[in-house]
Scaffold this active site. Sequence first.
Site, PDB file in Angstrom:
ATOM      1  N   SER A 113       1.201  -1.081  -0.262  1.00 50.96           N
ATOM      2  CA  SER A 113       0.067  -0.106   0.260  1.00 50.96           C
ATOM      3  C   SER A 113       0.970   0.970  -0.271  1.00 50.96           C
ATOM      4  O   SER A 113       0.450   2.159  -0.607  1.00 50.96           O
ATOM      5  CB  SER A 113      -0.890  -0.271   0.935  1.00 50.96           C
ATOM      6  OG  SER A 113       0.201   0.153   2.274  1.00 50.96           O
ATOM      7  N   ASP A 157       6.443   3.350   7.026  1.00 54.12           N
ATOM      8  CA  ASP A 157       6.168   2.640   5.837  1.00 54.12           C
ATOM      9  C   ASP A 157       6.178   3.515   4.078  1.00 54.12           C
ATOM     10  O   ASP A 157       7.396   2.963   3.399  1.00 54.12           O
ATOM     11  CB  ASP A 157       4.737   1.105   4.988  1.00 54.12           C
ATOM     12  CG  ASP A 157       5.009   0.651   5.639  1.00 54.12           C
ATOM     13  OD1 ASP A 157       6.124   0.136   7.189  1.00 54.12           O
ATOM     14  OD2 ASP A 157       4.005   0.014   6.390  1.00 54.12           O
TER      15      ASP A 157
END
Length: 368
Positions: A113, A157
């Site tokens: 993602s 991330d």
Amino acid sequence: MSEGVWAAPGRVNLIGEHTDYNDGFVMPFALPHTTVASAARRDDGVLRLHSADVPGGAVELRVHDLAPGRGPGGWTGYPAGVMWALRDAGHAVGGADFHYESTVPAGAGLSSSAALEVVTALALSDLYELGLERGRMARLCQRAENVYVGAPTGIMDQTASACCTAGHALHLDTRDLSQRQIPFDLAALGLELLVVDTRVKHAHSEGEYGKRRAGCEAGAAALGVSALRDVLYADLPAALSRLDDPEVRALVRHVVTENHRVKRVIALLEAGEVDAIGPVLTEGHVSLRDDFRVSCPELDLVVEASLSAGALGARMTGGGFGGSAIVLTHTSTSTTLKKSLLDAFAPTPYAEPRIFPATPSPGARRVS
């Protein structure tokens, strides 16, 4: 017609799990696996999204209508959220065509993602000449995931996908967002880091991740600190004695000891004692399994079978509830270890894991 092609990688977190939303330390590096976007501007206010990896046709959205809680769901929410976050921050971004292809395994704990978000943000920044600095880009992508998608992820991330460099692990202080690139050239030392994708899917936005985050916040509040980052390792026994809830106590213990493990790994890498990080990785898995309770039988089997086959260390990586583990091994025994892992899974009802080497790779970039 495309105006350019961009790529953003997935990531593996070497050490520092569930510390990022506690203002702590993390140490990811970028994978060679990327999400690639071909993109072009549109002048009609439409965001058109198409993926070669998802069945069905293109999805078209009006950029002026994008808002949290108003869709779309599924994978398109991530690039739509990035468009919303950019516009909400005051950036003059109009419509765009996007076509995506990805080699980042989805649901494997490798930040597919974030790769999708970052490649979208980088393409829009270039197409509309926004000149976004990489750290700022990562923060906007995190906001897209937190506010638009509704997943309470930390900053690691997106920062890893945007900022990592080849041959290094990224030491990120998630409080002040300072970064250090730590050399991490395993091949030169006869070592290899394997990623073992258990093929067990997770869904962080569906409850359990959020429960752990809320528990950490409750622990910080009970201890009178703004974040668990402020609990020193030396003060941990005294801090734990002040917590009545055993579940909160366990969460706090993991976060504080995990921050300490990041510091230990950095010290070992800088001292050239790379093989010595193996036991620290394994300690991290035990903490994630027993205190944070985010492992699963498949991940535990990877760690147990790897250590039995002579690995230097192993642990789950990513948010947990499935996904992947990492295994540090000598290159000379890598093939044997892979076979041992497959043999360990063969008599179980679990899916055969996907195993591949993790080479520290570059972060997001324009390809053409």
